[in-house]
Design a protein around this motif. Sequence first.
Motif, PDB file in Angstrom:
ATOM      1  N   ASN A 769       0.859  -1.182   0.000  1.00  0.00           N
ATOM      2  CA  ASN A 769       0.000   0.000   0.000  1.00  0.00           C
ATOM      3  C   ASN A 769       0.894   1.231   0.000  1.00  0.00           C
ATOM      4  O   ASN A 769       1.632   1.473   0.949  1.00  0.00           O
ATOM      5  N   MET A 771       1.301   5.296  -0.126  1.00  0.00           N
ATOM      6  CA  MET A 771       0.563   6.527   0.130  1.00  0.00           C
ATOM      7  C   MET A 771       1.527   7.698   0.047  1.00  0.00           C
ATOM      8  O   MET A 771       2.643   7.630   0.563  1.00  0.00           O
ATOM      9  N   ARG A 822      -2.948  13.861  -2.959  1.00  0.00           N
ATOM     10  CA  ARG A 822      -2.471  12.788  -2.082  1.00  0.00           C
ATOM     11  C   ARG A 822      -3.257  11.539  -2.451  1.00  0.00           C
ATOM     12  O   ARG A 822      -4.492  11.585  -2.562  1.00  0.00           O
ATOM     13  N   GLU A 824      -3.637   6.995  -2.308  1.00  0.00           N
ATOM     14  CA  GLU A 824      -3.305   5.667  -1.800  1.00  0.00           C
ATOM     15  C   GLU A 824      -3.387   4.721  -2.987  1.00  0.00           C
ATOM     16  O   GLU A 824      -4.401   4.673  -3.683  1.00  0.00           O
ATOM     17  N   LYS A 836      -6.826   5.689  -4.879  1.00  0.00           N
ATOM     18  CA  LYS A 836      -7.820   6.497  -4.162  1.00  0.00           C
ATOM     19  C   LYS A 836      -7.224   7.860  -3.862  1.00  0.00           C
ATOM     20  O   LYS A 836      -6.164   7.963  -3.245  1.00  0.00           O
ATOM     21  N   LEU A 838      -7.096  11.060  -1.777  1.00  0.00           N
ATOM     22  CA  LEU A 838      -7.500  11.343  -0.397  1.00  0.00           C
ATOM     23  C   LEU A 838      -8.247  12.671  -0.303  1.00  0.00           C
ATOM     24  O   LEU A 838      -7.916  13.648  -0.987  1.00  0.00           O
ATOM     25  N   ASP A 839      -9.242  12.688   0.568  1.00  0.00           N
ATOM     26  CA  ASP A 839      -9.980  13.929   0.849  1.00  0.00           C
ATOM     27  C   ASP A 839      -9.098  14.854   1.680  1.00  0.00           C
ATOM     28  O   ASP A 839      -8.211  14.410   2.421  1.00  0.00           O
ATOM     29  N   SER A 840      -9.356  16.151   1.580  1.00  0.00           N
ATOM     30  CA  SER A 840      -8.581  17.115   2.365  1.00  0.00           C
ATOM     31  C   SER A 840      -9.476  18.253   2.821  1.00  0.00           C
ATOM     32  O   SER A 840     -10.552  18.483   2.255  1.00  0.00           O
ATOM     33  N   TYR A 895      -5.254  15.729   5.437  1.00  0.00           N
ATOM     34  CA  TYR A 895      -5.599  14.730   4.433  1.00  0.00           C
ATOM     35  C   TYR A 895      -6.096  13.471   5.140  1.00  0.00           C
ATOM     36  O   TYR A 895      -5.502  13.027   6.132  1.00  0.00           O
ATOM     37  N   ASN A 897      -7.683   9.401   5.140  1.00  0.00           N
ATOM     38  CA  ASN A 897      -7.855   8.083   4.533  1.00  0.00           C
ATOM     39  C   ASN A 897      -8.796   7.296   5.427  1.00  0.00           C
ATOM     40  O   ASN A 897      -8.483   7.029   6.581  1.00  0.00           O
ATOM     41  N   ASN A 898      -9.955   6.984   4.885  1.00  0.00           N
ATOM     42  CA  ASN A 898     -10.993   6.277   5.657  1.00  0.00           C
ATOM     43  C   ASN A 898     -11.344   7.025   6.939  1.00  0.00           C
ATOM     44  O   ASN A 898     -11.544   6.421   8.001  1.00  0.00           O
ATOM     45  N   VAL A 902      -4.067  11.271   7.965  1.00  0.00           N
ATOM     46  CA  VAL A 902      -2.782  10.616   7.701  1.00  0.00           C
ATOM     47  C   VAL A 902      -1.684  11.630   7.415  1.00  0.00           C
ATOM     48  O   VAL A 902      -0.496  11.303   7.490  1.00  0.00           O
TER      49      VAL A 902
END
Length: 907
Positions: A769, A771, A822, A824, A836, A838-840, A895, A897-898, A902
């Motif tokens: 994985n 990131m 950003r 993953e 994916k 990432l949201d920020s 940022y 992740n789930n 992170v």
Amino acid sequence: MVSRQNKQYHSKKVVSAVMAGLMVLGAGATSAAADQAATSVSATATASNLFSDVNTGYWGEKYIYQLASQGIVMGNNGKFRPNDPVTQQEAVTMAIRFLNLQVTDSTGASTALPTNIKVNNYFVPYVKLALQQNLLDKTKESGYADTKVTWGGKNATREWITEVLVRSMGRTADASAAMNKATGFADNAKISADRLGYVNVAIDLGIAKGVNGNKFDPQGAVTRAQLATFFSRAQAYIDAKYDNQFEGYVSSVGNGKLELYADGKNNSFTIDGSTAYFEKASEKRLSVSDIKPYTKVTVIGKNGTASYVEITDPEPKLESFERKYARLSPNNVIWFDSNNTFEELKYDSETIFLDQNGTKIDPQSLASGSIVTVERETFSPQKRIVAIRVKNGLVNKTASGIVQSVDTTNKTITIKDASGNTVDTFKWDDSTLIKYQNQLMNVSELKAGSVVTYTVENNILHKIEISQSVDRTITAMLYSMESNGSTLTYKRSGSTQLETKFLVEKPELTINGIDQPLLSDLLADATAGDQVELTVNGEEKITKIKVLGRQMEHLNEVSVVSYVPSKRWLTVSDNKSQPKVIVLDDKTKLDSAGGTNLPTIEALLVPGRKVNINHIGNRALSLEVIYKYDGKVTAINATNKILTLLTEGGQTINVPYNWPRVELYDKPNATLSDIKVGDEVSAQLSNDQTSLISIKAVSLKQFEIVSTEPSYDRVRVKNDGVTSQIYTDKAKISDENGKDIRISDLRSGSLINVKFAGTTPSAVAVVKNTMGQVMSVDPANSVLAIKTFNGAGETIQATGGVKVVRGTDVSTNIASISVNDRVEVRKNIDGTTNIKVLDSVTRNFWRYENGDVYVKRIYTSDNNRFPVAANLYVHQGDQNLSVQSLKENDNIVLYFNNGIVVEIVKQ
């Protein structure tokens, strides 16, 4: 040359609150090239910082320490407050000090300030002197009419301080000549007409620069940091000399002392943790190790202690020449043989004598006829000899160093001496002894990077003792291995001696033809064990085992003729119907459907039973009573009820079946119709090996780990929102690099690929994985360059299809990804690359508490509390930070992740 100033006298009537206002040192812009105001400075003081709010690495640090050391600016209570605005009376005071003009209580006593120029009492003599020296335009300043703020208390604007600066440098005429010249800034029209020329001069000289957006911001306030920077830059254009400033050449540095040759004599300075070191051409702070002897520097100090050292020319002022050494004579005289004449030179107690490896030697040990290099400084009339180095001559010595290379063809070893200054290459021969921990080694085992003590006799390496080893390789034959896998015994190639070493916990194994091999796959034997290449680390533990060859033979699908339990003699009929006697022993690896112990196996060794045997000579290394076939289905003959498989070894096997049980992971009631040509299966045989009783379809599934229970070999996993559990007691577990790990090494939240034989896991592999931050996107070649959170660069080749998820949007092309996103990245079970984005969210930091980050809300309905990952990455640019270093109201980007933070980027 030594720069000096007349003594400076300050008024004794100083109000402490006013003194606090005199702090004019630096913080500020987002880069040293811009003069824009910065966000608030929050710095942790260290023992080496003069001001607790000016941190090491801060862009204006150099200017602050330089001017503070010169006595031009001051702090208060250990702080400088670099972001505070500067008032006009403070700026004038700094300009007077900058010019090194003398101020006393009587300065300007006979004159009065213009009515409208009102200042605090402390600043009166400074402002009077500034008017006398034409640093201020008396007519212009007398027109000050603001009744709310005094002239002295008014914040200095950028254009006002620019005029003061240019006047301080005596460039008023240049300013008048440039009064009608446009600056090129977008806000040129906002610059007062009577100050346009001064701005032009300051910009042309590089003293002042623009701010963001190609603007000058003429009415903007000047921070203390910026003003310190302006005056520091302007020093290049004035002749002011400071009595505590020295310019010269470093004679020596070390042990808390710096000797400076200046004005024809040596000046000694104490240096300590508070001394600041810089280079003229850079704003980066240096360390004392960057100050080299015989380079040109400026030293600013007080009472014999250097507070500021700046390298002005990093090139050592040395000359060197070669001579043939003849002899020494009393009174430190050295003689050289030069074309049948003798040359006499003087050296002193500070002169160092070095051998070919840079090791210090007694001058009495010099051998007549040796070629030496003489080095002497060139900045003093004496041209003192600083070093004499042996270039050519017989070498007989013992020293320490680091091996750089080993040339087995030319029989040379290159070693860098312990000081790191000299690299020498020595010859070795068959008599050279190489030892590590009292164990003799071959030259081929000596690796670059090894720390050694070595003895040279008549230019030949006589002995090498390794004190700190690096990874090296040994070619050997495996002799035996502990059942628990802790030690391994071997014979080196060409040797009859046995050696034993410990293995690291998870050694890396490579055996051709075996995917993800185990230690149990290695073959150890007193006469015919595996030929291996062992990698041994500096702790003398084996880290890698690569099988280079083995003498093992294979007997596949052979039939048992007879078995004698008392002697463990097994007679089989090979593929040519020829008898072959194989002997079992305690080391024979056994396998069957019923178990792996000898009594179970012996009961199955009846005539006609088919077995697979690996053997060396007549010794059985492994015996498998065939109970299954693993391979791909190539045909299913429903009429004749024959299943045809292609095994991993390339054999085609036809297996009859009647009503076999079918196991498929995600289908509880699977039947034979669920098995297709091309499927990978494990075909289980009946006890008499004549028919198929079950088919276990091999499948791959990807799960997210929820939790682990190592004591039960159980892992709770999640897939598509459904939680289940798998057992790993019969599965090989590996990390993302293929190395064996334990169930206890698996981490919640990680993804794993599980290989099932029917419903039983046979292999578990952690999914890689990645990131990080997207650095570049190449849609044409499906290539993504990522900078991971640990700073490493990684190139992702998105082969086998792409799935890009950004919120609720899904695309199949990486063109939808932007630089600085950003992401993953992982491989799905079907081979597609899953990316994916990432949201920020951008917010102002509030606090960090119990593993959660709190931010300031924009709207009352906003969520302001977010959990953070255990490996949270916090940084500002390339500088790593801790979450605890963030201050309230810091502007940050988070940022997720789930739903977990992170990464946090401080703006």
